[in-house]
Design an enzyme around this catalytic site. Structure first.
Site, PDB file in Angstrom:
ATOM      1  N   ARG A  42       0.809  -1.097   0.029  1.00 45.78           N
ATOM      2  CA  ARG A  42       0.025  -0.274  -0.045  1.00 45.78           C
ATOM      3  C   ARG A  42       0.857   1.353   0.092  1.00 45.78           C
ATOM      4  O   ARG A  42       0.379   2.534   0.271  1.00 45.78           O
ATOM      5  CB  ARG A  42      -1.049   0.002   1.100  1.00 45.78           C
ATOM      6  CG  ARG A  42      -2.122  -1.014   1.045  1.00 45.78           C
ATOM      7  CD  ARG A  42      -2.957  -1.341   2.169  1.00 45.78           C
ATOM      8  NE  ARG A  42      -3.659  -2.366   2.182  1.00 45.78           N
ATOM      9  CZ  ARG A  42      -4.590  -2.707   1.475  1.00 45.78           C
ATOM     10  NH1 ARG A  42      -5.269  -1.838   0.646  1.00 45.78           N
ATOM     11  NH2 ARG A  42      -5.149  -3.958   1.463  1.00 45.78           N
ATOM     12  N   HIS A  72       3.074 -11.017  -5.235  1.00 51.50           N
ATOM     13  CA  HIS A  72       1.964 -10.088  -5.710  1.00 51.50           C
ATOM     14  C   HIS A  72       2.301  -8.701  -5.681  1.00 51.50           C
ATOM     15  O   HIS A  72       3.006  -8.311  -4.708  1.00 51.50           O
ATOM     16  CB  HIS A  72       0.814 -10.470  -4.677  1.00 51.50           C
ATOM     17  CG  HIS A  72      -0.481  -9.903  -5.210  1.00 51.50           C
ATOM     18  ND1 HIS A  72      -0.828  -8.840  -5.512  1.00 51.50           N
ATOM     19  CD2 HIS A  72      -1.559 -10.793  -5.454  1.00 51.50           C
ATOM     20  CE1 HIS A  72      -2.215  -8.680  -5.973  1.00 51.50           C
ATOM     21  NE2 HIS A  72      -2.698  -9.806  -6.050  1.00 51.50           N
ATOM     22  N   TYR A  75      -1.017  -2.916  -4.626  1.00 53.94           N
ATOM     23  CA  TYR A  75      -2.364  -2.639  -5.103  1.00 53.94           C
ATOM     24  C   TYR A  75      -2.385  -1.227  -5.586  1.00 53.94           C
ATOM     25  O   TYR A  75      -3.552  -0.907  -6.178  1.00 53.94           O
ATOM     26  CB  TYR A  75      -3.354  -2.605  -3.966  1.00 53.94           C
ATOM     27  CG  TYR A  75      -3.223  -4.068  -3.244  1.00 53.94           C
ATOM     28  CD1 TYR A  75      -3.460  -5.139  -4.099  1.00 53.94           C
ATOM     29  CD2 TYR A  75      -3.547  -4.309  -1.960  1.00 53.94           C
ATOM     30  CE1 TYR A  75      -3.574  -6.516  -3.579  1.00 53.94           C
ATOM     31  CE2 TYR A  75      -3.614  -5.480  -1.357  1.00 53.94           C
ATOM     32  CZ  TYR A  75      -3.592  -6.699  -2.199  1.00 53.94           C
ATOM     33  OH  TYR A  75      -3.769  -8.057  -1.655  1.00 53.94           O
ATOM     34  N   HIS A 112      -2.758  -6.919 -10.454  1.00 59.58           N
ATOM     35  CA  HIS A 112      -3.914  -6.764 -11.032  1.00 59.58           C
ATOM     36  C   HIS A 112      -4.119  -5.787 -12.266  1.00 59.58           C
ATOM     37  O   HIS A 112      -3.344  -4.804 -12.115  1.00 59.58           O
ATOM     38  CB  HIS A 112      -4.743  -5.846  -9.629  1.00 59.58           C
ATOM     39  CG  HIS A 112      -4.938  -6.685  -8.536  1.00 59.58           C
ATOM     40  ND1 HIS A 112      -5.584  -6.192  -7.264  1.00 59.58           N
ATOM     41  CD2 HIS A 112      -4.815  -7.994  -8.202  1.00 59.58           C
ATOM     42  CE1 HIS A 112      -5.615  -7.225  -6.518  1.00 59.58           C
ATOM     43  NE2 HIS A 112      -5.120  -8.259  -7.112  1.00 59.58           N
ATOM     44  N   GLU A 148      -3.820 -11.205 -13.167  1.00 63.89           N
ATOM     45  CA  GLU A 148      -5.153 -11.680 -12.487  1.00 63.89           C
ATOM     46  C   GLU A 148      -6.251 -11.541 -12.902  1.00 63.89           C
ATOM     47  O   GLU A 148      -6.506 -10.519 -13.216  1.00 63.89           O
ATOM     48  CB  GLU A 148      -4.956 -11.472 -10.996  1.00 63.89           C
ATOM     49  CG  GLU A 148      -6.068 -12.024  -9.879  1.00 63.89           C
ATOM     50  CD  GLU A 148      -5.616 -11.855  -8.480  1.00 63.89           C
ATOM     51  OE1 GLU A 148      -4.505 -11.233  -8.144  1.00 63.89           O
ATOM     52  OE2 GLU A 148      -6.263 -12.340  -7.643  1.00 63.89           O
ATOM     53  N   ASP A 182      -8.306 -16.427  -9.742  1.00 69.89           N
ATOM     54  CA  ASP A 182      -8.703 -16.331  -8.385  1.00 69.89           C
ATOM     55  C   ASP A 182     -10.158 -16.767  -8.498  1.00 69.89           C
ATOM     56  O   ASP A 182     -11.145 -16.309  -9.015  1.00 69.89           O
ATOM     57  CB  ASP A 182      -8.757 -15.013  -7.911  1.00 69.89           C
ATOM     58  CG  ASP A 182      -9.137 -14.849  -6.547  1.00 69.89           C
ATOM     59  OD1 ASP A 182     -10.067 -15.134  -6.047  1.00 69.89           O
ATOM     60  OD2 ASP A 182      -8.119 -14.151  -5.812  1.00 69.89           O
ATOM     61  N   HIS A 185     -12.823 -14.452  -7.310  1.00 70.78           N
ATOM     62  CA  HIS A 185     -12.843 -13.199  -8.286  1.00 70.78           C
ATOM     63  C   HIS A 185     -13.745 -13.853  -9.427  1.00 70.78           C
ATOM     64  O   HIS A 185     -14.787 -13.271  -9.917  1.00 70.78           O
ATOM     65  CB  HIS A 185     -11.798 -12.676  -8.903  1.00 70.78           C
ATOM     66  CG  HIS A 185     -10.815 -12.060  -7.736  1.00 70.78           C
ATOM     67  ND1 HIS A 185      -9.559 -11.728  -7.975  1.00 70.78           N
ATOM     68  CD2 HIS A 185     -10.912 -12.066  -6.576  1.00 70.78           C
ATOM     69  CE1 HIS A 185      -8.964 -10.941  -6.894  1.00 70.78           C
ATOM     70  NE2 HIS A 185      -9.779 -11.182  -5.928  1.00 70.78           N
ATOM     71  N   HIS A 219      -5.436 -18.649  -7.315  1.00 73.25           N
ATOM     72  CA  HIS A 219      -5.630 -18.157  -5.903  1.00 73.25           C
ATOM     73  C   HIS A 219      -6.958 -18.969  -5.226  1.00 73.25           C
ATOM     74  O   HIS A 219      -8.027 -18.820  -6.092  1.00 73.25           O
ATOM     75  CB  HIS A 219      -6.074 -16.831  -5.823  1.00 73.25           C
ATOM     76  CG  HIS A 219      -4.732 -15.796  -5.936  1.00 73.25           C
ATOM     77  ND1 HIS A 219      -4.694 -14.506  -6.346  1.00 73.25           N
ATOM     78  CD2 HIS A 219      -3.383 -16.169  -5.914  1.00 73.25           C
ATOM     79  CE1 HIS A 219      -3.364 -14.106  -6.293  1.00 73.25           C
ATOM     80  NE2 HIS A 219      -2.775 -14.949  -6.139  1.00 73.25           N
ATOM     81  N   ASP A 232     -15.570  -8.418  -4.532  1.00 73.39           N
ATOM     82  CA  ASP A 232     -14.477  -9.166  -4.070  1.00 73.39           C
ATOM     83  C   ASP A 232     -14.147  -9.150  -2.516  1.00 73.39           C
ATOM     84  O   ASP A 232     -13.581  -8.194  -1.839  1.00 73.39           O
ATOM     85  CB  ASP A 232     -13.229  -8.269  -4.701  1.00 73.39           C
ATOM     86  CG  ASP A 232     -11.725  -9.288  -4.382  1.00 73.39           C
ATOM     87  OD1 ASP A 232     -11.745 -10.187  -3.901  1.00 73.39           O
ATOM     88  OD2 ASP A 232     -10.786  -8.494  -4.783  1.00 73.39           O
ATOM     89  N   HIS A 234     -13.167 -12.280   0.263  1.00 72.71           N
ATOM     90  CA  HIS A 234     -12.678 -13.345   0.127  1.00 72.71           C
ATOM     91  C   HIS A 234     -13.256 -14.130   1.676  1.00 72.71           C
ATOM     92  O   HIS A 234     -13.360 -13.685   2.459  1.00 72.71           O
ATOM     93  CB  HIS A 234     -11.241 -13.683   0.519  1.00 72.71           C
ATOM     94  CG  HIS A 234     -10.160 -13.207  -0.638  1.00 72.71           C
ATOM     95  ND1 HIS A 234      -9.127 -13.164  -1.105  1.00 72.71           N
ATOM     96  CD2 HIS A 234     -10.865 -12.389  -1.872  1.00 72.71           C
ATOM     97  CE1 HIS A 234      -8.777 -12.608  -2.202  1.00 72.71           C
ATOM     98  NE2 HIS A 234      -9.943 -12.225  -2.883  1.00 72.71           N
ATOM     99  N   GLU A 264      -5.594 -17.026  -0.068  1.00 70.76           N
ATOM    100  CA  GLU A 264      -5.577 -15.629   0.442  1.00 70.76           C
ATOM    101  C   GLU A 264      -6.700 -15.346   1.345  1.00 70.76           C
ATOM    102  O   GLU A 264      -7.465 -14.342   1.219  1.00 70.76           O
ATOM    103  CB  GLU A 264      -5.705 -14.636  -0.717  1.00 70.76           C
ATOM    104  CG  GLU A 264      -4.510 -14.808  -1.762  1.00 70.76           C
ATOM    105  CD  GLU A 264      -4.579 -13.658  -2.885  1.00 70.76           C
ATOM    106  OE1 GLU A 264      -3.880 -13.353  -3.331  1.00 70.76           O
ATOM    107  OE2 GLU A 264      -5.838 -13.694  -3.246  1.00 70.76           O
TER     108      GLU A 264
HETATM  109 ZN   LIG Z   1      -9.580 -10.735  -4.125  1.00 72.87          ZN
HETATM  110 ZN   LIG Z   2      -4.707 -10.205  -6.159  1.00 75.51          ZN
END
Ligand SMILES: [Zn+2]
Ligand SMILES: [Zn+2]
Length: 295
Positions: A42, A72, A75, A112, A148, A182, A185, A219, A232, A234, A264
């Site tokens: 982040r 990964h 973001y 992403h 992804e 994923d 997703h 994922h 989204d 999880h 995840e």
């Molecule tokens: Zn996600």
């Molecule tokens: Zn991801």
């Protein structure tokens, strides 16, 4: 000769106590693969890698049975942005992440793909492809970039297989980019993989549109939100709207024996990686265990 397979199962683990510590965590959880961030996910800023931490990580990797290691990307990166400043900042950040992966001997970097904010999806997809071409023209390492599949929340692109394919089609060097699917997703995006028919139809479509060989990572996440919600969130394996069936199908699907499968899932009072790994291992059939040489 018969190809040797092994169970490729892992989780996204923290590097807060050092890169090498993530390998120790993976080992004590009984993982055979692992996903990490190579920097804060982040923040734009990344502290340069120190030779000692790289050395410790490579040594820990070598001594373990953890392979491949997956990273990964941050973001914050949006290589599909129509805002030139954000786009070029994202391109530089992605290149830096790929270079950190090279130094750490990481096989795949999951990204992403992007979001369009003020423009439209078609333009965003074209910008993403062009950005990837720019990044890879400057990158000489071996880490493969993985796009992804997304839930389609907000203005996020790549919530359909066609969108992922449209990016791959525009790449100068297709061999350097693969796909990470994923489960949460794709379900949230509208592909109902919670039952056998839907699962089969999804992977048939995947093979037709992308080619099954492009799939390099999965994922494994259950979904708190329904199919088509495009939200989204999880959930622990078997406790969400997907349920155990999807994961049973994936864990016993010989097409995915050699594809790293990574959790995840949340960490809360209803479960953690240990409990989710146990659930997944409990779904392995006798035939799969024999094929993967695991008990
Ligand atoms: Zn996600
Ligand atoms: Zn991801």
């Amino acid at each position: 000769m018969k190809k040797e397979h092994r169970l490729l199962l892992g989780a996204h683990l923290s590097i807060a106590d050092g890169f090498d510590d993530s390998i120790q965590q993976a080992m004590s959880l009984g993982c055979t693969t692992l996903q990490i961030f190579t920097k804060s996910n982040r923040q734009w800023h990344a502290k340069a890698l120190e030779a000692t931490e790289v050395k410790a990580f490579l040594a820990a990797q070598k001594q373990s049975s953890i392979a491949p290691v997956v990273a990964h990307a941050s973001y914050l990166i949006n290589i599909g942005s129509a805002d030139q400043a954000l786009r070029s900042k994202s391109i530089d950040a992605l290149l830096l992440e790929l270079e950190r992966c090279s130094a750490l001997s990481i096989a795949y970097l999951v990204l992403h793909p992007g979001s369009h904010t003020k423009t439209d999806e078609m333009l965003c997809l074209a910008i993403v492809a062009d950005s990837i071409n720019q990044v890879l023209a400057r990158y000489t390492g071996n880490t493969m970039l993985l796009l992804e599949s997304m839930a389609g929340q907000g203005s996020t692109i790549c919530y359909t297989l066609e969108q992922l394919a449209s990016i791959l089609k525009k790449l100068t060097n297709k061999k350097r980019v693969g796909i990470c699917i994923d489960t949460c997703h794709v379900f949230a995006a509208g592909y109902d993989i919670s039952n056998f028919e839907g699962y089969q139809a999804f992977w048939q479509a995947y093979d037709n549109i992308l080619g099954i060989g492009t799939l390099k990572a999965i994922h494994l996440n259950d979904s708190k939100k329904p199919c088509g919600s495009r939200v989204d969130r999880h959930e622990h394996i078997g406790q969400g709207m997907l349920g155990k069936e999807t994961f049973k199908l994936i864990m016993n699907d010989s097409r995915f024996f050699d594809v790293p499968k990574i959790l995840e899932t949340p960490l809360d009072d209803r479960g953690d990686f240990a409990s989710n790994l146990k659930t997944l291992k409990g779904l392995l059939s006798k035939e799969t265990k024999t094929a993967l040489n695991c008990s």
